[in-house]
Design a protein around this motif. Structure first.
Motif, short mmCIF file in Angstrom:
data_model
loop_
_atom_site.label_atom_id
_atom_site.label_comp_id
_atom_site.label_asym_id
_atom_site.label_seq_id
_atom_site.Cartn_x
_atom_site.Cartn_y
_atom_site.Cartn_z
N HIS A 8 85.14 71.14 30.63
CA HIS A 8 86.49 71.16 31.21
C HIS A 8 87.54 71.63 30.21
CE1 HIS A 8 85.62 68.14 34.68
NE2 HIS A 8 84.61 68.95 34.47
N VAL B 51 92.31 66.34 28.39
CA VAL B 51 90.89 66.26 28.72
C VAL B 51 90.16 65.36 27.72
CG1 VAL B 51 88.74 67.59 28.82
CG2 VAL B 51 90.79 68.46 29.93
N GLU C 209 93.26 63.27 37.43
CA GLU C 209 92.20 62.35 37.03
C GLU C 209 92.05 61.29 38.10
OE1 GLU C 209 89.27 60.75 35.32
OE2 GLU C 209 90.29 61.99 33.86
N GLU D 93 88.33 61.62 28.34
CA GLU D 93 86.90 61.62 28.03
C GLU D 93 86.09 62.39 29.08
OE1 GLU D 93 85.81 57.51 27.50
OE2 GLU D 93 87.03 57.33 25.69
N ARG D 94 86.61 63.55 29.43
CA ARG D 94 85.90 64.43 30.35
C ARG D 94 84.88 65.27 29.57
NH1 ARG D 94 90.00 67.21 34.58
NH2 ARG D 94 90.38 65.41 35.88
#
Length: 193
Positions: free
Chosen positions: A63, A54, A30, A58-59
């Motif tokens: 992903h 993930v 990250e 807060e992707r």
């Protein structure tokens, strides 16, 4: 739905790789930082732990290994042992210091002038180093070095002839009456022995 990016690794899952022991390790990155999550007995469990990371970061859902999971709470419930993220220290990129390259037909002085024009920060650092070194040298040597240690040299001569010259001068007298008294006591003590 667009096809999912092909993840790295033989496991076919994002962030999961098989260890030599047969277990599956989970790694997450990250913003230029890498995180080690944990090791799990199956690739499926490891992929679920990666999905929790993930969600926490807060992707985007693209992903995720399992995009059908609707919430972070649901993703965390599917990993019974939870996740334990530890940051993996990354090696700092060391910049290679430029070297002076002398081109054909160029003198050393011309090459150094070109280098100092292209890299003024190195010239400044070198000047500061020599200024600091010169300032330390101007402070002067320590007092011990300056005068040297004091040394007492014993006189090994005990003959009366060597001392005769000195004793005659002293007996002539002194301007200080207290010293005269002390000298008289000293001489009388020598006579008694």
């Amino acid at each position: 739905m667009a096809p999912k990016k092909t993840p790295k690794g033989k496991s076919g899952l994002f962030g999961v790789r098989q260890k030599p022991s047969g277990n599956f390790g989970v790694e997450f990155s990250e913003a230029g930082r890498r995180w080690w999550i944990d090791t799990y007995p199956s690739a499926h469990e490891a992929a679920r732990a990666y999905d929790v990371a993930v969600w926490r970061a807060e992707r985007p859902r693209s992903h995720l290994n399992f995009p059908e999971i609707e919430s972070q709470a649901e993703a965390e419930m599917l990993v019974p042992q939870g996740i334990n993220m530890k940051e993996i220290p990354t090696k700092k990129k060391t910049t290679k210091k430029p070297s002076v390259v002398v081109c054909a037909g160029e003198t050393d002085e011309e090459a150094m002038a070109r280098f100092s024009w292209e890299h003024p920060e190195y010239v400044q650092a070198e000047l500061e180093y020599y200024w600091k070194r010169e300032a330390e040298q101007k402070k002067g040597p320590k007092k011990e070095d300056e005068a040297g240690p004091s040394t007492v040299i014993p006189i090994e001569s005990s003959s009366e002839e060597d001392w005769a010259d000195f004793s005659e001068e002293e007996e002539e007298g002194c301007d200080d009456p207290e010293k005269e008294v002390l000298w008289a006591q000293f001489c009388s003590s020598d006579d008694e022995e």
